[in-house]
Design a protein around this motif. Structure first.
Motif, PDB file in Angstrom:
ATOM      1  N   GLY A 401       0.789  -1.229   0.000  1.00 46.32           N
ATOM      2  CA  GLY A 401       0.000   0.000   0.000  1.00 46.32           C
ATOM      3  C   GLY A 401       0.816   1.271   0.000  1.00 46.32           C
ATOM      4  O   GLY A 401       0.245   2.366  -0.037  1.00 46.32           O
ATOM      5  N   PHE A 402       2.154   1.161   0.027  1.00 45.46           N
ATOM      6  CA  PHE A 402       3.024   2.330   0.003  1.00 45.46           C
ATOM      7  C   PHE A 402       3.897   2.304  -1.254  1.00 45.46           C
ATOM      8  O   PHE A 402       4.284   1.239  -1.741  1.00 45.46           O
ATOM      9  CB  PHE A 402       3.920   2.376   1.244  1.00 45.46           C
ATOM     10  CG  PHE A 402       3.174   2.451   2.540  1.00 45.46           C
ATOM     11  CD1 PHE A 402       2.243   3.460   2.758  1.00 45.46           C
ATOM     12  CD2 PHE A 402       3.374   1.516   3.543  1.00 45.46           C
ATOM     13  CE1 PHE A 402       1.538   3.539   3.951  1.00 45.46           C
ATOM     14  CE2 PHE A 402       2.678   1.579   4.741  1.00 45.46           C
ATOM     15  CZ  PHE A 402       1.751   2.587   4.939  1.00 45.46           C
ATOM     16  N   VAL A 403       4.198   3.477  -1.755  1.00 48.85           N
ATOM     17  CA  VAL A 403       5.055   3.596  -2.939  1.00 48.85           C
ATOM     18  C   VAL A 403       6.502   3.675  -2.478  1.00 48.85           C
ATOM     19  O   VAL A 403       6.849   4.495  -1.629  1.00 48.85           O
ATOM     20  CB  VAL A 403       4.670   4.841  -3.768  1.00 48.85           C
ATOM     21  CG1 VAL A 403       5.675   5.079  -4.880  1.00 48.85           C
ATOM     22  CG2 VAL A 403       3.270   4.674  -4.341  1.00 48.85           C
ATOM     23  N   GLN A 443       4.190   9.300   0.074  1.00 47.41           N
ATOM     24  CA  GLN A 443       2.854   8.802   0.417  1.00 47.41           C
ATOM     25  C   GLN A 443       1.876   9.972   0.470  1.00 47.41           C
ATOM     26  O   GLN A 443       0.717   9.847   0.074  1.00 47.41           O
ATOM     27  CB  GLN A 443       2.893   8.065   1.750  1.00 47.41           C
ATOM     28  CG  GLN A 443       4.059   7.094   1.950  1.00 47.41           C
ATOM     29  CD  GLN A 443       4.406   6.244   0.733  1.00 47.41           C
ATOM     30  OE1 GLN A 443       3.525   5.647   0.112  1.00 47.41           O
ATOM     31  NE2 GLN A 443       5.699   6.191   0.383  1.00 47.41           N
ATOM     32  N   GLY A 444       2.353  11.112   0.954  1.00 46.42           N
ATOM     33  CA  GLY A 444       1.516  12.306   0.953  1.00 46.42           C
ATOM     34  C   GLY A 444       1.151  12.752  -0.448  1.00 46.42           C
ATOM     35  O   GLY A 444       0.002  13.142  -0.720  1.00 46.42           O
ATOM     36  N   TYR A 445       2.115  12.696  -1.367  1.00 45.65           N
ATOM     37  CA  TYR A 445       1.831  13.081  -2.754  1.00 45.65           C
ATOM     38  C   TYR A 445       0.779  12.148  -3.359  1.00 45.65           C
ATOM     39  O   TYR A 445      -0.099  12.590  -4.119  1.00 45.65           O
ATOM     40  CB  TYR A 445       3.091  13.027  -3.607  1.00 45.65           C
ATOM     41  CG  TYR A 445       4.227  13.917  -3.167  1.00 45.65           C
ATOM     42  CD1 TYR A 445       4.041  15.021  -2.346  1.00 45.65           C
ATOM     43  CD2 TYR A 445       5.531  13.642  -3.591  1.00 45.65           C
ATOM     44  CE1 TYR A 445       5.095  15.816  -1.948  1.00 45.65           C
ATOM     45  CE2 TYR A 445       6.600  14.448  -3.206  1.00 45.65           C
ATOM     46  CZ  TYR A 445       6.386  15.525  -2.383  1.00 45.65           C
ATOM     47  OH  TYR A 445       7.440  16.303  -2.000  1.00 45.65           O
ATOM     48  N   TRP A 469     -11.973   7.183  -5.417  1.00 47.29           N
ATOM     49  CA  TRP A 469     -10.649   7.779  -5.223  1.00 47.29           C
ATOM     50  C   TRP A 469     -10.530   8.390  -3.830  1.00 47.29           C
ATOM     51  O   TRP A 469      -9.469   8.311  -3.201  1.00 47.29           O
ATOM     52  CB  TRP A 469     -10.380   8.834  -6.303  1.00 47.29           C
ATOM     53  CG  TRP A 469     -10.194   8.249  -7.668  1.00 47.29           C
ATOM     54  CD1 TRP A 469     -11.015   8.392  -8.740  1.00 47.29           C
ATOM     55  CD2 TRP A 469      -9.125   7.403  -8.098  1.00 47.29           C
ATOM     56  NE1 TRP A 469     -10.536   7.703  -9.819  1.00 47.29           N
ATOM     57  CE2 TRP A 469      -9.376   7.086  -9.459  1.00 47.29           C
ATOM     58  CE3 TRP A 469      -7.995   6.883  -7.485  1.00 47.29           C
ATOM     59  CZ2 TRP A 469      -8.514   6.269 -10.199  1.00 47.29           C
ATOM     60  CZ3 TRP A 469      -7.134   6.070  -8.224  1.00 47.29           C
ATOM     61  CH2 TRP A 469      -7.395   5.768  -9.554  1.00 47.29           C
ATOM     62  N   ARG A 470     -11.598   8.979  -3.326  1.00 46.26           N
ATOM     63  CA  ARG A 470     -11.538   9.528  -1.964  1.00 46.26           C
ATOM     64  C   ARG A 470     -11.368   8.416  -0.929  1.00 46.26           C
ATOM     65  O   ARG A 470     -10.672   8.588   0.076  1.00 46.26           O
ATOM     66  CB  ARG A 470     -12.800  10.347  -1.663  1.00 46.26           C
ATOM     67  CG  ARG A 470     -12.853  11.669  -2.403  1.00 46.26           C
ATOM     68  CD  ARG A 470     -13.848  12.649  -1.789  1.00 46.26           C
ATOM     69  NE  ARG A 470     -13.870  13.870  -2.599  1.00 46.26           N
ATOM     70  CZ  ARG A 470     -14.747  14.123  -3.563  1.00 46.26           C
ATOM     71  NH1 ARG A 470     -15.711  13.248  -3.827  1.00 46.26           N
ATOM     72  NH2 ARG A 470     -14.684  15.244  -4.267  1.00 46.26           N
ATOM     73  N   ALA A 471     -12.003   7.289  -1.179  1.00 43.86           N
ATOM     74  CA  ALA A 471     -11.848   6.154  -0.265  1.00 43.86           C
ATOM     75  C   ALA A 471     -10.399   5.673  -0.248  1.00 43.86           C
ATOM     76  O   ALA A 471      -9.864   5.310   0.812  1.00 43.86           O
ATOM     77  CB  ALA A 471     -12.791   5.023  -0.670  1.00 43.86           C
ATOM     78  N   GLU A 475      -8.009   5.572   3.115  1.00 46.74           N
ATOM     79  CA  GLU A 475      -7.321   4.373   3.575  1.00 46.74           C
ATOM     80  C   GLU A 475      -5.811   4.592   3.637  1.00 46.74           C
ATOM     81  O   GLU A 475      -5.150   4.141   4.587  1.00 46.74           O
ATOM     82  CB  GLU A 475      -7.656   3.203   2.637  1.00 46.74           C
ATOM     83  CG  GLU A 475      -6.932   1.904   2.938  1.00 46.74           C
ATOM     84  CD  GLU A 475      -7.228   1.339   4.330  1.00 46.74           C
ATOM     85  OE1 GLU A 475      -6.481   0.436   4.766  1.00 46.74           O
ATOM     86  OE2 GLU A 475      -8.188   1.783   4.980  1.00 46.74           O
ATOM     87  N   LEU A 476      -5.265   5.269   2.662  1.00 50.04           N
ATOM     88  CA  LEU A 476      -3.828   5.546   2.686  1.00 50.04           C
ATOM     89  C   LEU A 476      -3.484   6.426   3.879  1.00 50.04           C
ATOM     90  O   LEU A 476      -2.466   6.197   4.559  1.00 50.04           O
ATOM     91  CB  LEU A 476      -3.406   6.228   1.384  1.00 50.04           C
ATOM     92  CG  LEU A 476      -1.934   6.664   1.293  1.00 50.04           C
ATOM     93  CD1 LEU A 476      -0.993   5.487   1.503  1.00 50.04           C
ATOM     94  CD2 LEU A 476      -1.657   7.341  -0.051  1.00 50.04           C
TER      95      LEU A 476
END
Length: 712
Positions: A401-403, A443-445, A469-471, A475-476
């Motif tokens: 879930g993280f880049v 992750q903020g970007y 997309w808001r969901a 979650e992120l």
């Protein structure tokens, strides 16, 4: 450092005493007297190739004495020198005036003025060499003689060429009436008493035998040349700002001029401006740098932001190529035109950046918010979706879930966030983080990119897509707080390393997290206090790394220095979460720094405390001008005005927090959705005129900017 490639995040050899002229993909570095000294980093460059490596003017084989170097415009200089005294005279009587114009090569008008009462006879010689070295070779001091070089001369012309690896680069030097030789043009001159003599020399690039049209042809008045017309239009058509504080006014004017100078125009789309990363070595499109600059300057010029988005979309990745790190949907890091770049990595586009791709989507959302052409933005939606596909498939390789990033080969950039020096990501104990690395700000970007895509979906009538997309953003945000927050420290980790352990240093990255809105509301007060703590806040801005960390070094590139754009982003984040006083302190510090540097913010400065030295200490290899530093004062003015637009929801937010010392402010011709808005702030009273139809003024942010649907 990658062999053959260097990047905007890596320091370069900089001749701090050189005169720098820039225009598009041409730039010139020379001595104050005008000569280009062989064996140095000086030269005339065109499309990342040095087409003049030596350029020397001599009178009777003697070097003139420099007097003054004036640079009234980014592309133009007036260089004055005096000849050595004539035989039998104690004082010099010949003044040498070199008027230099850079753009698709160079034009140099040479004037000899005889200030004596007797005619002066001399031989003026211009000596030229061209090594056709790639910009990377020059910047790193590793120039090698390669290929087959040729010299031809005759009838006032000198042509230097190089054939190498099937490509030809050359330069033609021409002046009417000159006597040409294998490496020089000479003029036999007699200057009347109290009179003048003049000539014009054109230096024209040749690419594969084709001559590039000069920007300053002799048959056209200089004031009608393309660079002059473009620069004049840029300054005259943009917003007009007047403030009570003279130093702030000078800084804002300088920022506007420098951004104009850093515009480049794609040869395939010559009417589309984009912003280059910085002069002199980074006069090219950079994904992260150009996007952040465009975001900062967007309220004052949406065209620059839209042009940057369009060109980056054209170069968006379509295949997997480990050599260039291209991947489907990935936005490039750097575009180059030199032969060396194309040979080393197999192409002229390098993709090794982890943050340009989500930031590209953020840029499209901001274009929509500030009223850019709706159809132009919608045309880029497929590129936004491909970018988000890259985020979730290639960016998040392990599915957590993280880049994160890890370079594809040993040729690529080891660190691929904005702190991209080799040691830019380290823990509190100074240990270098091991890849793959998931940076906090990235992750903020991504969080901001999801929200931008939600707004784009909503504007296109896709309510289901907008909620989806808001969901994702919600979650992120939840998982980011769960994994990155360090309760025992009271701050967010800079990153997660390859073993998913927190990289626990106290650093400025948290300011970017505030800016993107990923920070949980209950954590924000601690983040704000840390950013303004003595460990991070120097008095000139926010340090990249806290003084309490093991790797702290105020003279380093990323481990304790102050980057104005980094501080500007932190100020915007602080304002977003309601920490107005904190944001104002950071903004004032950065604007004080600009005033101390004569109105032009450097790329970075040393992180020494303001209490220790009452002037900011320069970082010696800093680019000047540099794009996001140039945009920072304009961005900070927006921050101090609390200005946020969301035209799809009919809102313009203004919540001014301008310090009294800056005095009254008047902003005219601010572009907003096809309208031109006037904003005036005087004695605490705010007046706004010219809003587009359907747009209302408010002092509250738009709820759509937060993943939880509440005003951030």
């Amino acid at each position: 450092m990658a062999e053959g490639w260097t990047f905007a995040g890596e320091s370069a050899r900089v001749d701090t005493g050189a005169v720098t002229l820039i225009e598009g993909s041409s730039f010139c570095l020379s001595e104050p007297g005008g000569d280009i000294v062989p064996g140095t980093s000086q030269g005339l460059f065109y499309r990342d190739t040095r087409i003049l490596s030596a350029w020397g003017l001599r009178l009777d084989d003697e070097e003139p004495d420099p007097l003054s170097a004036m640079v009234p415009e980014p592309y133009r200089a007036v260089l004055l020198a005096r000849a050595r005294p004539r035989p039998g005279q104690a004082e010099a009587t010949l003044l040498i005036e070199r008027r230099r114009f850079v753009g698709a090569g160079m034009r140099e008008d040479v004037v000899l003025r005889n200030l004596g009462n007797e005619a002066a006879a001399c031989v003026l010689t211009l000596r030229a060499e061209a090594d056709f070295a790639d910009l990377f070779e020059v910047k790193e001091g590793r120039v090698r003689h390669r290929g087959r070089h040729g010299v031809e001369h005759g009838d006032g012309t000198l042509e230097l060429t190089r054939q190498w690896r099937g490509q030809s680069r050359g330069v033609r030097i021409a002046a009417e009436g000159a006597i040409s030789a294998s490496g020089s043009l000479a003029f036999r001159v007699v200057v009347p008493p109290r009179g003048t003599w003049r000539t014009s020399v054109l230096v024209t690039p040749l690419v594969d035998g084709v001559e590039t049209p000069t920007s300053f042809p002799l048959e056209r008045p200089v004031e009608q040349a393309g660079p002059v017309v473009r620069n004049t239009a840029w300054l005259e058509t943009g917003p007009k700002v007047s403030v009570g504080d003279e130093a702030l006014g000078a800084t804002l004017r300088r920022s506007r001029r420098d951004l104009g100078a850093l515009r480049i125009f794609d040869p395939e789309v010559p009417d589309t401006p984009v912003v280059a990363a910085g002069a002199p070595w980074f006069m090219a499109l950079f994904g992260r740098d150009s996007i952040l600059t465009a975001l900062m300057a967007l309220p004052t010029d949406p065209r620059l932001a839209l042009g940057t988005a369009r060109v980056l979309a054209r170069y968006q990745g379509t295949r997997v190529d480990p050599m260039t790190e291209e991947e489907p949907g990935r936005i490039p890091h750097e575009l180059r035109f030199g032969v060396d770049a194309s040979l080393v990595l197999g192409g002229n586009v390098y993709y090794g950046t982890v943050d340009a791709t989500p930031l590209f989507v953020v840029l499209l959302g901001e274009l929509l918010r500030w009223g850019a052409d709706r159809e132009a933005v919608r045309a880029l939606l497929p590129h936004a979706d491909r970018a988000l596909e890259w985020v979730e498939r290639y960016g998040d390789r392990d599915g957590d879930g993280f880049v994160e990033y890890r370079r594809a080969t040993d040729r690529g950039l080891a660190n691929q966030g904005w702190k991209d020096s080799w040691d830019g990501v380290n823990g509190a104990d100074g240990r270098i983080a091991e890849p793959p690395i998931a940076l906090a700000e990235v992750q903020g970007y991504v969080h901001a990119a999801y929200l931008a895509r939600a707004l784009l979906a909503e504007d296109a009538g896709d309510a289901g897509g907008a909620e989806r997309w808001r969901a994702k953003a919600r979650e992120l945000r939840r998982r980011f707080d769960e994994r990155f927050w360090l309760p025992e420290r009271g701050w967010y980790a800079m990153a997660l390393d390859g073993a998913k352990r927190p990289v626990d240093s106290l650093a400025s990255n948290m300011g970017h997290c505030l800016w993107s809105g990923i920070v949980a509301a209950e954590r924000a007060p601690q983040v704000a206090e840390h950013l303004l703590s003595p460990e991070l806040f120097s008095g000139w801005g926010v340090r990249t790394l806290a003084t309490s960390m093991a790797a702290y070094n105020p003279m380093s590139y990323h481990n304790g220095s102050v980057w104005p754009h980094d501080s500007g982003i932190a100020a915007a984040g602080l304002m977003r979460y309601g920490f107005t006083g904190h944001a104002r302190r950071v903004a004032e510090a950065v604007l004080d720094t600009a005033a101390a540097f004569g109105g032009r913010l450097p790329e970075l400065l040393c992180g020494f405390d303001r209490a220790e030295y009452d002037q900011p200490v320069p970082y010696p290899a800093s680019c000047s001008p540099q794009a996001w530093a140039s945009a920072t004062p304009l961005h900070l003015l927006r921050v101090l005005l609390g200005a946020e637009a969301c035209l799809p929801h009919g809102r313009l937010r203004l919540a001014p927090a301008l310090p009294e010392r800056f005095g009254p402010l008047r902003l005219e011709d601010l572009p907003l959705g096809g309208a031109r808005v006037r904003v005036e702030l005087r004695d605490g009273r705010l007046e706004v005129d010219g809003l587009p139809p359907g747009v209302e003024l408010t002092d509250e942010p738009c709820p759509c900017a937060a993943s939880d649907g509440r005003a951030p």
